[in-house]
Design a protein around this motif. Structure first.
Motif, PDB file in Angstrom:
ATOM      1  N   PRO B  59      42.914  29.624 -38.853  1.00  0.00           N
ATOM      2  CA  PRO B  59      43.142  28.320 -38.210  1.00  0.00           C
ATOM      3  C   PRO B  59      42.924  27.149 -39.179  1.00  0.00           C
ATOM      4  N   PHE B  60      43.649  26.061 -38.884  1.00  0.00           N
ATOM      5  CA  PHE B  60      43.592  24.887 -39.753  1.00  0.00           C
ATOM      6  C   PHE B  60      42.863  23.722 -39.076  1.00  0.00           C
ATOM      7  N   ALA B  61      42.308  22.876 -39.929  1.00  0.00           N
ATOM      8  CA  ALA B  61      41.736  21.600 -39.480  1.00  0.00           C
ATOM      9  C   ALA B  61      41.906  20.627 -40.636  1.00  0.00           C
ATOM     10  N   THR B  62      41.712  19.367 -40.382  1.00  0.00           N
ATOM     11  CA  THR B  62      41.689  18.412 -41.498  1.00  0.00           C
ATOM     12  C   THR B  62      40.399  17.612 -41.428  1.00  0.00           C
ATOM     13  N   ILE B  63      39.910  17.244 -42.615  1.00  0.00           N
ATOM     14  CA  ILE B  63      38.759  16.337 -42.697  1.00  0.00           C
ATOM     15  C   ILE B  63      39.233  15.129 -43.480  1.00  0.00           C
ATOM     16  N   ASN B  64      39.275  14.001 -42.825  1.00  0.00           N
ATOM     17  CA  ASN B  64      39.872  12.780 -43.412  1.00  0.00           C
ATOM     18  C   ASN B  64      41.220  13.091 -44.071  1.00  0.00           C
ATOM     19  N   GLY B  65      42.001  13.900 -43.389  1.00  0.00           N
ATOM     20  CA  GLY B  65      43.358  14.200 -43.861  1.00  0.00           C
ATOM     21  C   GLY B  65      43.448  15.387 -44.805  1.00  0.00           C
ATOM     22  N   ARG B  66      42.325  15.883 -45.278  1.00  0.00           N
ATOM     23  CA  ARG B  66      42.341  17.012 -46.220  1.00  0.00           C
ATOM     24  C   ARG B  66      42.422  18.321 -45.425  1.00  0.00           C
ATOM     25  N   CYS B  67      43.396  19.168 -45.803  1.00  0.00           N
ATOM     26  CA  CYS B  67      43.617  20.414 -45.048  1.00  0.00           C
ATOM     27  C   CYS B  67      42.521  21.454 -45.347  1.00  0.00           C
ATOM     28  N   ILE B  68      41.978  22.021 -44.306  1.00  0.00           N
ATOM     29  CA  ILE B  68      41.010  23.104 -44.447  1.00  0.00           C
ATOM     30  C   ILE B  68      41.621  24.347 -43.800  1.00  0.00           C
ATOM     31  N   ALA B  69      41.827  25.393 -44.600  1.00  0.00           N
ATOM     32  CA  ALA B  69      42.399  26.644 -44.074  1.00  0.00           C
ATOM     33  C   ALA B  69      41.274  27.595 -43.677  1.00  0.00           C
ATOM     34  N   GLN B  70      41.632  28.572 -42.862  1.00  0.00           N
ATOM     35  CA  GLN B  70      40.654  29.572 -42.354  1.00  0.00           C
ATOM     36  C   GLN B  70      39.370  28.881 -41.905  1.00  0.00           C
ATOM     37  N   ALA B  71      39.570  27.819 -41.159  1.00  0.00           N
ATOM     38  CA  ALA B  71      38.434  26.983 -40.747  1.00  0.00           C
ATOM     39  C   ALA B  71      37.539  27.724 -39.769  1.00  0.00           C
ATOM     40  N   SER B  72      36.265  27.524 -39.937  1.00  0.00           N
ATOM     41  CA  SER B  72      35.273  28.006 -38.970  1.00  0.00           C
ATOM     42  C   SER B  72      34.301  26.847 -38.786  1.00  0.00           C
ATOM     43  N   VAL B  73      33.470  26.947 -37.765  1.00  0.00           N
ATOM     44  CA  VAL B  73      32.522  25.863 -37.511  1.00  0.00           C
ATOM     45  C   VAL B  73      31.622  25.660 -38.731  1.00  0.00           C
ATOM     46  N   SER B  74      31.123  26.754 -39.306  1.00  0.00           N
ATOM     47  CA  SER B  74      30.201  26.598 -40.449  1.00  0.00           C
ATOM     48  C   SER B  74      30.922  26.051 -41.674  1.00  0.00           C
ATOM     49  N   LEU B  75      32.164  26.484 -41.886  1.00  0.00           N
ATOM     50  CA  LEU B  75      32.919  25.961 -43.042  1.00  0.00           C
ATOM     51  C   LEU B  75      33.170  24.462 -42.872  1.00  0.00           C
ATOM     52  N   LEU B  76      33.525  24.065 -41.661  1.00  0.00           N
ATOM     53  CA  LEU B  76      33.803  22.637 -41.437  1.00  0.00           C
ATOM     54  C   LEU B  76      32.544  21.798 -41.644  1.00  0.00           C
ATOM     55  N   ILE B  77      31.410  22.304 -41.196  1.00  0.00           N
ATOM     56  CA  ILE B  77      30.159  21.549 -41.398  1.00  0.00           C
ATOM     57  C   ILE B  77      29.884  21.406 -42.902  1.00  0.00           C
ATOM     58  N   ALA B  78      30.102  22.474 -43.654  1.00  0.00           N
ATOM     59  CA  ALA B  78      29.887  22.409 -45.116  1.00  0.00           C
ATOM     60  C   ALA B  78      30.856  21.415 -45.755  1.00  0.00           C
ATOM     61  N   GLU B  79      32.097  21.425 -45.291  1.00  0.00           N
ATOM     62  CA  GLU B  79      33.108  20.519 -45.866  1.00  0.00           C
ATOM     63  C   GLU B  79      32.833  19.062 -45.473  1.00  0.00           C
ATOM     64  N   ILE B  80      32.298  18.871 -44.279  1.00  0.00           N
ATOM     65  CA  ILE B  80      31.935  17.499 -43.862  1.00  0.00           C
ATOM     66  C   ILE B  80      30.830  16.974 -44.780  1.00  0.00           C
ATOM     67  N   ARG B  81      29.878  17.828 -45.103  1.00  0.00           N
ATOM     68  CA  ARG B  81      28.786  17.409 -46.009  1.00  0.00           C
ATOM     69  C   ARG B  81      29.354  17.052 -47.386  1.00  0.00           C
ATOM     70  N   LYS B  82      30.294  17.861 -47.863  1.00  0.00           N
ATOM     71  CA  LYS B  82      30.929  17.559 -49.160  1.00  0.00           C
ATOM     72  C   LYS B  82      31.616  16.203 -49.104  1.00  0.00           C
ATOM     73  N   GLU B  83      32.275  15.954 -47.977  1.00  0.00           N
ATOM     74  CA  GLU B  83      33.012  14.694 -47.807  1.00  0.00           C
ATOM     75  C   GLU B  83      32.044  13.510 -47.853  1.00  0.00           C
ATOM     76  N   ILE B  84      30.888  13.694 -47.224  1.00  0.00           N
ATOM     77  CA  ILE B  84      29.894  12.606 -47.206  1.00  0.00           C
ATOM     78  C   ILE B  84      29.377  12.333 -48.625  1.00  0.00           C
ATOM     79  N   LYS B  85      29.146  13.426 -49.356  1.00  0.00           N
ATOM     80  CA  LYS B  85      28.650  13.242 -50.736  1.00  0.00           C
ATOM     81  C   LYS B  85      29.728  12.636 -51.638  1.00  0.00           C
ATOM     82  N   GLY B  86      30.982  12.792 -51.225  1.00  0.00           N
ATOM     83  CA  GLY B  86      32.084  12.253 -52.025  1.00  0.00           C
ATOM     84  C   GLY B  86      32.366  13.175 -53.173  1.00  0.00           C
TER      85      GLY B  86
END
Lengths: 475, 86
Positions: B59-86
């Motif tokens: 499944p796909f999701a985007t974080i601020n427009g960036r595509c995340i493949a094989q998304a899972s809840v834990s992956l999205l949380i990790a990617e959100i943290r990366k996004e915050i750190k910039g």
């Protein structure tokens, strides 16, 4: 689960293109190309596992194989000519079964070889010895009582279950002589818990996809009868979900919730009659895994099970009356319903929720993008509510006379503890109406569902609220 | 403050749902306390990533427009943290 869904999608794509026989041999190669590495020991093992999973999707028991050289295309051809089905719903893919070690307790290298040695002291069978300063269990005498695990102060002893055996509430799956699991159909209640539990995907449900597509190709009209839990499966309203079946090529669609309304009416009357004639309690009968459980394992509960038919039975009766010569396909959340469909005189085939979703993917249909069909025959909200635990109780209470004092009990999921509880009911039941759902959460928790049950419940509630109450309906 | 929120779009397309995407609908409830209020989670009709194999697997999701493949809840949380750190 995801591999199974990909396999179903690929099979349906070939069925849509009417080239199953030509294309099916390629699926294992396409999914496990030589240079992409392997999940198991080698790419050839991976491909063999896929082959046998495809065999189940063609509707075969894996044990039906007589010659290992028979290619999938031959099975596809034979499936296309098949006229008989059987009520054996689940099959073990022996190639995929990892032959997990027999359920046992194992000493890990966390063992400190302590002086007190509580594991050895407390073992009732003297099965623990110390070798090179570490505890060692003699599995020829160990009875798996677990006492050693409880007393080890270092948590150095672990319990290693066999997931499918652990999940099966009735002990129907066990190792055959070669270490591979096999299902005893005289004990199996077709709940599908083994299918969900096996991390190797070694238990498969036999499919009717080939038969459904063959009938469509032959010009027969298809009638879909969708189980109430379907409302929770996609982020779309019921109008869109019902429309999706038309897009897939079904000619008519019925909500089984309409049958649930008849079940409610009959069951409410039966409960009243039984309680007024002095019966201590009555249990529901709409979950076929539960009724098989009673038939095969809890004989003493039989007199207390409602004689009312399931929603599918009544819905199929109505659909058959309206479409005497058409093909009735029940769209199902679990293998137990597939078993029930086989024994229902009016239902021809079963399509699982997973198969329905995979069919939409193969056909390129996005259910969210469809227009919402205007629903011609609304079932009641209570009928739709049968898809979740508590739904039957709510419906029966809504129709039962207010003078009837109903004390309800819900068995929300069958496991070994629930079976012990059910066995105690004939002697002492704390309520007079027992709703039993084999899957936790009800049918939205069935082993063929697509959506997370928590998400599905929200979606189902919206469908319930969109329909009128059974109290105001002429059933 | 509101326009600085990280936008997560969760694909509700049929393929994403079939491949486990419904779990992602629970992302809002699964966010750790420090991320709550910083993330705006929305469902979306098919994001059309699935029609282009280079995007990866659903499944796909985007974080601020960036595509995340094989998304899972834990992956999205990790990617959100990366996004915050910039």
């Amino acid at each position: 689960m995801l591999i199974r869904r990909e396999l179903i999608t690929r099979v349906v794509r070939l069925l849509i293109e009417n080239r199953l026989e030509e294309g099916i041999n390629r699926i294992p190669i396409e999914m496990r190309p030589r240079k992409n590495g392997s999940v198991r020991c080698c790419v050839h093992k991976d491909r063999a596992v896929i082959k046998y999973k495809l065999m189940a999707l063609l509707g075969y028991n894996i044990s039906d194989e007589v010659d290992e050289l028979t290619p999938l295309s031959d099975y596809a051809r034979m499936a296309n000519q098949r006229t008989e089905l059987t009520d054996t719903v689940l099959t073990v893919v022996d190639e995929a079964c990892s032959s997990c070690r027999k359920t046992s307790y194992q000493v890990t290298n966390m063992c400190r070889g302590c002086v007190a040695r509580p594991c050895m002291v407390n073992c009732p069978k003297d099965s623990i010895k110390f070798v090179d300063g570490q505890a060692s269990i003699d599995h020829t005498t160990c009875v798996n009582c677990g006492q050693c695990l409880k007393v080890c102060p270092f948590h150095a002893i672990v319990y290693m279950p066999v997931p499918c055996e652990e999940a099966c509430p009735v002990g129907a799956i066990s190792k055959s002589d070669d270490g591979v699991e096999s299902i005893d159909i005289t004990k199996c209640i077709n709940c599908g818990k083994c299918m969900t539990a096996c991390p190797f995907g070694a238990v498969m449900e036999k499919s009717h996809l080939v038969e459904i597509f063959r009938n469509k190709r032959e010009g027969r009209k298809l009638v879909a009868m969708v189980a109430p839990a379907i409302a929770g499966q996609f982020s779309a309203d019921m109008g869109k979900i019902l429309h999706s079946f038309k897009e897939l090529g079904f000619d008519y669609v019925y909500e089984v919730a309409e049958g649930a309304d008849i079940t409610t009416k009959v069951e409410a009357a039966e409960l009243q009659e039984r309680l007024e004639s002095g019966a201590p309690f009555m249990t529901t009968s709409c979950c076929p895994a539960y009724t098989q459980l009673v038939d095969k394992h809890i004989e003493q509960l039989k007199p207390y099970v409602s004689h009312t038919h399931t929603p599918m039975y009544y819905a199929a009766q109505v659909a058959r009356h309206n479409h005497p010569n058409d093909v009735l396909v029940f769209v199902s959340p679990c293998p137990a319903k597939r078993w029930e469909s086989f024994h229902d005189p009016n239902v021809d085939y079963t399509l699982s929720f997973e198969e329905y979703g995979a069919w939409m993917v193969a056909a390129g249909i996005d259910v969210n993008a469809l227009r919402s069909t205007e629903i011609e025959r609304y079932p009641s909200g209570e009928g739709r509510g049968f898809g979740a635990s508590g739904g039957v109780t709510q419906a029966v209470k809504a129709l039962a006379p207010s003078t009837l004092k109903i004390t309800d009990i819900q068995i929300n999921g069958i496991d070994k503890a629930a079976i012990r509880q059910l066995k105690s009911f004939p002697k002492s039941c704390p309520g007079n109406f027992v709703e039993v759902m084999t899957c936790e959460g009800g049918c939205i928790g069935g082993c063929n569902v697509i959506s997370n049950p928590k998400v599905a419940l929200r979606q189902l509630k919206q469908a319930v609220e969109a329909a009128p109450s059974i109290v105001n309906q002429e059933v | 403050m509101d326009d600085k929120k990280i936008e997560v779009l969760v694909c509700s397309g049929t393929l994403c749902y079939l491949m486990g995407g419904s779990e992602l609908q629970l992302l809002s409830e699964c966010l750790p306390p420090d991320l709550r209020g910083m993330v705006d989670v929305k469902g979306s009709p098919c994001l059309d990533f699935c029609n282009h194999p280079k995007n990866g697997r659903p499944p796909f999701a985007t974080i601020n427009g960036r595509c995340i493949a094989q998304a899972s809840v834990s992956l999205l949380i990790a990617e959100i943290r990366k996004e915050i750190k910039g």
